[in-house]
Write an enzyme that holds these catalytic residues in place. Structure first.
Site, PDB file in Angstrom:
ATOM      1  N   ALA A  73       0.839  -1.200   0.000  1.00 50.89           N
ATOM      2  CA  ALA A  73       0.000   0.000   0.000  1.00 50.89           C
ATOM      3  C   ALA A  73       0.873   1.249   0.000  1.00 50.89           C
ATOM      4  CB  ALA A  73      -0.943   0.002   1.201  1.00 50.89           C
ATOM      5  N   ASP A  74       1.935   1.231   0.777  1.00 53.83           N
ATOM      6  CA  ASP A  74       2.875   2.355   0.793  1.00 53.83           C
ATOM      7  C   ASP A  74       3.565   2.514  -0.556  1.00 53.83           C
ATOM      8  OD1 ASP A  74       2.648   3.496   3.326  1.00 53.83           O
ATOM      9  OD2 ASP A  74       3.955   2.009   4.246  1.00 53.83           O
ATOM     10  N   ILE A  75       4.082   1.417  -1.099  1.00 54.04           N
ATOM     11  CA  ILE A  75       4.817   1.489  -2.357  1.00 54.04           C
ATOM     12  C   ILE A  75       3.919   1.982  -3.485  1.00 54.04           C
ATOM     13  CG2 ILE A  75       5.996   0.144  -4.130  1.00 54.04           C
ATOM     14  CD1 ILE A  75       7.720   0.585  -1.697  1.00 54.04           C
ATOM     15  N   GLY A 117       3.208   5.636  -3.149  1.00 50.39           N
ATOM     16  CA  GLY A 117       4.334   6.414  -3.633  1.00 50.39           C
ATOM     17  C   GLY A 117       4.361   6.496  -5.152  1.00 50.39           C
TER      18      GLY A 117
END
Length: 406
Positions: A178-180, A183
């Site tokens: 989810a973070d990647i 980004g």
């Protein structure tokens, strides 16, 4: 020089989603200034072991986690809770194209560093806020973490072994997807905003939420639900729609076999010495194989177990059947294709002599990615930036340092 060498970015984010976006922009040539807390810095600097080792094999202060997401940036330490720190940010913004931040909703407003405040100083500013749940809605003020969002956004409900099998149940991804992905979406949105600004002279605000991104990246799985009203379930390493399209255990380890059509299936079972399985009416077509997977898969499992990984991969590649090993990371970086593509790289490093990194996957013929700077030491470029951008004297910087502002 990089395609974005005309852009200046002020990166007020930390941990993963924002820094991943900042690194993408830096790889493409943007001058990215990473703003960090004095003495402490980005949280991920302490997220170890493992830490980068120096020439004597001793741990440095640089965590591997931090190194993965901060190359090609410059680091400035700045206490933005102080009036002096806020004033420095505002002066830097005057010569900045893009601001990235991932503070809690409303937190930067008390410092006068929110979008509306900075927009009043620079009308064409592009400002990207990254949060767990976005700037609106009942969850807006909640802290958002990748693990939680993987669960809330449906990913974990379709990941992991089938619930009726040993080890079954929801499973998170092995990396913070989810973070990647957030980004990456932030990078795309910023580049679109830059194009719009260059055409119109108008900046804009970008509101990115981990939960929005997690739901969006469920792609066909989410679409299957919307079309059918039936909630998808986990299938482990198998496909709900294609058989065989899964992992199998060879005599010495695991392989992946992905038969996308009936011809590939025939070549697969022929390579295993059981071509009759391609003529069995229960298994002749993919829809029939899906209907009879509980009968077919155990037969294929026993067949695959009779040969080694290498024997299977050699045979299936020769037969044109999509296949591959499941590599650990030693095997990944020893893989001949990974080596040929130069995916592993090294950069000089002030504390360790050199630092191993994963090269950007963006291959561009006219504007290749930049490989100018290793992940910066905490505050490594503070004086350089203040002299270059704000023409500060040594005396002024010493006074700020004495007060703990920088």
């Amino acid at each position: 020089m990089g395609a974005l060498n005309h852009l200046r970015v002020l990166d007020l984010s930390r941990v993963l989603a924002g820094p991943w976006c900042g690194q993408n922009l830096a790889d493409l040539g943007a001058d990215v200034i990473k703003v960090e807390r004095p003495k402490a810095g980005d949280d991920t600097r302490q997220w170890g072991p493992p830490f980068l080792k120096d020439s004597k094999g001793q741990d440095t202060s640089e965590a591997a986690y931090y190194l993965a997401i901060n190359r090609n940036k410059r680091s400035i330490t700045l206490d933005i809770s102080t009036p002096e720190g806020q004033e420095i940010i505002k002066k830097l913004v005057l010569e900045t194209d893009v601001v990235i931040e991932n503070y809690k909703v409303g937190q930067l407003k008390k410092y006068g560093l929110d979008y509306e405040s900075l927009k009043s100083l620079k009308k064409d500013l592009i400002y990207c806020s990254i949060t767990g749940f976005g700037q609106t809605g009942p969850y807006a003020h909640r802290a958002g973490y990748d693990f939680i969002v993987q669960g809330m956004g449906g990913f974990m409900s379709v990941t992991g072994e089938k619930e009726d099998l040993p080890g079954g149940g929801p499973q998170k991804a092995g990396v913070a997807i989810a973070d990647i992905f957030t980004g990456m979406y932030a990078t795309s949105a910023i580049l679109a905003a830059v194009v719009h600004r260059d055409r119109t002279g108008v900046g804009q605000y970008i509101d990115l939420a981990l939960l929005d991104v997690q739901v969006a990246t469920m792609a066909n799985v989410a679409s299957n639900y919307l079309a059918s009203g039936v909630a998808p379930k986990s299938w482990g390493n198998a496909s709900p729609n294609i058989v065989p399209y899964q992992t199998f255990k060879a005599s010495d380890g695991w392989i992946i076999v992905a038969c996308g059509n009936d011809g590939q299936y025939r070549h697969f079972v022929k390579a295993g010495g059981q071509e009759e399985l391609a003529d069995d009416p229960r298994f002749t077509t993919n829809p029939e194989r899906v209907r009879h997977r509980d009968t077919l898969v155990p037969i294929l499992t026993a067949m695959v177990a009779k040969k080694t990984k290498k024997e299977w991969i050699d045979a299936l590649e020769q037969a044109g059947v999509p296949c591959g090993p499941i590599n650990n990371f030693q095997e990944v970086f020893e893989n001949e294709q990974v080596i040929a593509r130069g995916i592993k790289m090294e950069m000089p490093h002030a504390k360790a002599g050199k630092v191993p990194l994963v090269r950007s996957p963006m291959r561009m013929s006219e504007t290749p990615v930049v490989e100018n700077r290793p992940p910066p030491l905490l505050g490594e470029h503070t004086e350089e930036i203040l002299q270059e951008r704000l023409q500060m004297s040594a005396e002024q910087m010493k006074a700020l340092k004495d007060k703990g502002v920088i």
